[in-house]
Design an enzyme around this catalytic site. Structure first.
Site, PDB file in Angstrom:
ATOM      1  N   TYR A 144       4.315  -8.099  16.621  1.00 53.35           N
ATOM      2  CA  TYR A 144       4.573  -7.212  15.482  1.00 53.35           C
ATOM      3  C   TYR A 144       5.432  -6.013  15.925  1.00 53.35           C
ATOM      4  O   TYR A 144       6.436  -5.689  15.281  1.00 53.35           O
ATOM      5  CB  TYR A 144       3.230  -6.737  14.912  1.00 53.35           C
ATOM      6  CG  TYR A 144       3.314  -5.608  13.913  1.00 53.35           C
ATOM      7  CD1 TYR A 144       3.820  -5.812  12.634  1.00 53.35           C
ATOM      8  CD2 TYR A 144       2.856  -4.343  14.253  1.00 53.35           C
ATOM      9  CE1 TYR A 144       3.876  -4.772  11.713  1.00 53.35           C
ATOM     10  CE2 TYR A 144       2.901  -3.300  13.331  1.00 53.35           C
ATOM     11  CZ  TYR A 144       3.412  -3.516  12.066  1.00 53.35           C
ATOM     12  OH  TYR A 144       3.470  -2.484  11.160  1.00 53.35           O
TER      13      TYR A 144
ATOM     14  N   MET B   2       0.826  -1.212   0.000  1.00 55.90           N
ATOM     15  CA  MET B   2       0.000   0.000   0.000  1.00 55.90           C
ATOM     16  C   MET B   2       0.864   1.269   0.000  1.00 55.90           C
ATOM     17  O   MET B   2       0.652   2.184  -0.799  1.00 55.90           O
ATOM     18  CB  MET B   2      -0.913  -0.030   1.237  1.00 55.90           C
ATOM     19  CG  MET B   2      -1.900   1.087   1.275  1.00 55.90           C
ATOM     20  SD  MET B   2      -3.190   0.794   2.479  1.00 55.90           S
ATOM     21  CE  MET B   2      -2.319   1.046   4.031  1.00 55.90           C
ATOM     22  N   LEU B   3       1.850   1.311   0.871  1.00 59.80           N
ATOM     23  CA  LEU B   3       2.729   2.488   0.915  1.00 59.80           C
ATOM     24  C   LEU B   3       3.708   2.470  -0.250  1.00 59.80           C
ATOM     25  O   LEU B   3       3.932   3.511  -0.892  1.00 59.80           O
ATOM     26  CB  LEU B   3       3.494   2.524   2.249  1.00 59.80           C
ATOM     27  CG  LEU B   3       4.523   3.645   2.381  1.00 59.80           C
ATOM     28  CD1 LEU B   3       3.871   5.027   2.258  1.00 59.80           C
ATOM     29  CD2 LEU B   3       5.281   3.538   3.698  1.00 59.80           C
TER      30      LEU B   3
HETATM   31  N1  NAP Z   1      -0.749  -0.169   7.317  1.00 56.13           N
HETATM   32  C1  NAP Z   1      -0.616   0.544   8.436  1.00 56.13           C
HETATM   33  O1  NAP Z   1      -1.600   1.026   9.037  1.00 56.13           O
HETATM   34  C2  NAP Z   1       0.755   0.811   8.986  1.00 56.13           C
HETATM   35  C3  NAP Z   1       0.841   1.499  10.213  1.00 56.13           C
HETATM   36  C4  NAP Z   1       2.098   1.772  10.737  1.00 56.13           C
HETATM   37  C5  NAP Z   1       3.232   1.391  10.056  1.00 56.13           C
HETATM   38  N2  NAP Z   1       3.133   0.712   8.883  1.00 56.13           N
HETATM   39  C6  NAP Z   1       4.365   0.316   8.210  1.00 56.13           C
HETATM   40  O2  NAP Z   1       4.354   0.857   6.907  1.00 56.13           O
HETATM   41  C7  NAP Z   1       5.094   0.020   6.029  1.00 56.13           C
HETATM   42  C8  NAP Z   1       4.280  -0.281   4.788  1.00 56.13           C
HETATM   43  O3  NAP Z   1       3.082  -0.929   5.191  1.00 56.13           O
HETATM   44  P1  NAP Z   1       1.875  -1.196   4.193  1.00 56.13           P
HETATM   45  O4  NAP Z   1       0.650  -0.810   4.905  1.00 56.13           O
HETATM   46  O5  NAP Z   1       2.194  -0.629   2.846  1.00 56.13           O
HETATM   47  O6  NAP Z   1       1.944  -2.792   4.168  1.00 56.13           O
HETATM   48  P2  NAP Z   1       1.635  -3.818   2.996  1.00 56.13           P
HETATM   49  O7  NAP Z   1       0.599  -3.273   2.083  1.00 56.13           O
HETATM   50  O8  NAP Z   1       1.397  -5.110   3.694  1.00 56.13           O
HETATM   51  O9  NAP Z   1       2.999  -3.860   2.203  1.00 56.13           O
HETATM   52  C9  NAP Z   1       4.097  -4.609   2.630  1.00 56.13           C
HETATM   53  C10 NAP Z   1       4.735  -5.211   1.414  1.00 56.13           C
HETATM   54  O10 NAP Z   1       5.885  -5.943   1.820  1.00 56.13           O
HETATM   55  C11 NAP Z   1       5.928  -7.125   1.043  1.00 56.13           C
HETATM   56  N3  NAP Z   1       6.744  -8.144   1.683  1.00 56.13           N
HETATM   57  C12 NAP Z   1       6.418  -8.998   2.685  1.00 56.13           C
HETATM   58  N4  NAP Z   1       7.449  -9.807   2.951  1.00 56.13           N
HETATM   59  C13 NAP Z   1       8.460  -9.458   2.102  1.00 56.13           C
HETATM   60  C14 NAP Z   1       9.773  -9.910   1.892  1.00 56.13           C
HETATM   61  N5  NAP Z   1      10.281 -10.931   2.605  1.00 56.13           N
HETATM   62  N6  NAP Z   1      10.543  -9.309   0.955  1.00 56.13           N
HETATM   63  C15 NAP Z   1      10.035  -8.297   0.211  1.00 56.13           C
HETATM   64  N7  NAP Z   1       8.791  -7.815   0.345  1.00 56.13           N
HETATM   65  C16 NAP Z   1       8.010  -8.395   1.305  1.00 56.13           C
HETATM   66  C17 NAP Z   1       4.482  -7.543   0.920  1.00 56.13           C
HETATM   67  O11 NAP Z   1       4.346  -8.439  -0.162  1.00 56.13           O
HETATM   68  P3  NAP Z   1       3.215  -9.583  -0.115  1.00 56.13           P
HETATM   69  O12 NAP Z   1       1.916  -8.844  -0.128  1.00 56.13           O
HETATM   70  O13 NAP Z   1       3.493 -10.374  -1.333  1.00 56.13           O
HETATM   71  O14 NAP Z   1       3.433 -10.325   1.163  1.00 56.13           O
HETATM   72  C18 NAP Z   1       3.809  -6.200   0.674  1.00 56.13           C
HETATM   73  O15 NAP Z   1       3.781  -5.883  -0.706  1.00 56.13           O
HETATM   74  C19 NAP Z   1       5.483  -1.203   6.853  1.00 56.13           C
HETATM   75  O16 NAP Z   1       6.788  -1.021   7.344  1.00 56.13           O
HETATM   76  C20 NAP Z   1       4.522  -1.179   8.027  1.00 56.13           C
HETATM   77  O17 NAP Z   1       5.079  -1.798   9.159  1.00 56.13           O
HETATM   78  C21 NAP Z   1       1.911   0.410   8.328  1.00 56.13           C
END
Ligand code: NAP
Length: 298
Positions: free
Chosen positions: A126, A12-13
């Protein structure tokens, strides 16, 4: 010109960050999990040697908060070992690294916004794995490592609370939403732009909080979304967190302070603006993503 490498580029990000970089005409390589698994140290070394980035932004993460409670080792492999692999490669190549992190590193029980240097005390698996990722980066890259903590993210390219409310408004007469968790709803596009501004300033390495200003509860956010959709906000009903049982406890207070941005110079980077303003800007895109056949509410 700065060369960027974005990992987790399909998330998403990651998707919005790559879009924001592309819109600015930056040189960016986005790698999804199939293109670069950050837990594979040899693959990270090889990708880094091929791309020779000046800046790496690690958007790859294990983000399944509840599943991490029973799969902490697997979550740690992505959130900590993956970050460490990237940091080690960045140290060798002289690249800067932005590690995206989370409010879950804190206990979530404060009575005032968490400062960047407040002592972390994660209460979930987490949160522990994300904190280990922060430390892996800051320890290996004291002069070129950035930790950008965000929270309550929503965007067009992934499941999130705002998209869920857009869907439920269409499907249910009423929705029950928790009213005792406080946070800062934050648009992924704002975080992407904030990371770009951070890197283009002369900001010192260290910890920054990239969340919207102001605060609300999930209930307050849902009411705002219903209002913007032209629906009656009275259809959203408040419930306590105790009404929902989840494997990982949710923080009651996830508000992050933004003081570190005041230390940025040339140019100074202001914190992200008010959550309501961002939601108004983002909603059309989220409605289009959630209800592709309908026109956005005026
Ligand atoms: N969403 C929130 O509300 C939130 C809040 C606070 C902080 N964050 C942080 O923001 C960042 C981005 O989050 P997001 O919401 O964009 O999450 P997301 O949509 O789940 O994106 C994470 C991406 O990482 C990929 N991934 C997982 N394992 C991997 C690996 N071993 N090697 C390479 N890529 C891998 C996933 O691929 P697959 O889908 O194929 O597994 C997914 O595309 C993260 O660091 C998260 O901790 C998010």
């Amino acid at each position: 010109m700065t060369r960027w490498l974005v990992t987790g580029a399909d998330g998403m990000l990651g998707t919005d960050l790559v879009a924001a970089l592309t819109a600015r005409g930056e040189l960016v390589t986005g790698m999804d999990r199939a293109g670069l698994d950050v837990t594979d140290a040899a693959a990270v070394t090889e990708a880094m040697a091929r791309c020779e980035p000046d800046v790496v932004v690690n958007c790859a993460a294990w983000t399944a908060v509840d599943d991490a409670e029973t799969s902490e080792e697997q979550a740690l492999a992505v959130n900590a070992d993956g970050a460490a692999n990237l940091a080690a490669s960045c140290a060798k190549l002289g690249a800067r690294l932005v590690q995206v992190s989370t409010d879950y590193v804190f206990a979530g029980d404060a009575g005032r916004p968490y400062a960047e240097n407040d002592v972390p005390a994660p209460r979930t698996a987490y949160g522990r794995t994300k904190l280990a990722g922060e430390r892996a980066v800051l320890d290996r890259l004291p002069g070129s490592g950035y930790v950008v903590r965000t929270a309550w993210l929503y965007g067009a390219h992934g499941p999130n609370f705002v998209r869920t409310m857009i869907k439920l408004e269409d499907q249910r007469p009423t929705v029950d939403v928790v009213d005792d968790q406080h946070g800062q709803p934050t648009w992924t596009m704002d975080v992407g732009r904030q990371i770009i501004a951070l890197i283009h300033s002369t900001a010192a390495p260290g910890i920054y909080h990239a969340t919207s200003s102001g605060q609300t509860t999930w209930f307050g956010l849902a009411r705002e979304i219903f209002g913007l959709l032209g629906a009656d906000p009275g259809r959203v009903r408040p419930i306590p967190s105790s009404a929902l049982s989840r494997p990982a406890p949710r923080p009651a207070y996830s508000v992050l302070g933004h003081d570190a941005w005041a230390g940025t110079r040339e140019p100074r980077v202001p914190p992200i603006g008010e959550w309501r303003t961002a939601l108004h800007c983002a909603l059309g895109e989220l409605i289009a993503a959630q209800r592709p056949d309908s026109r956005p509410a005026g």
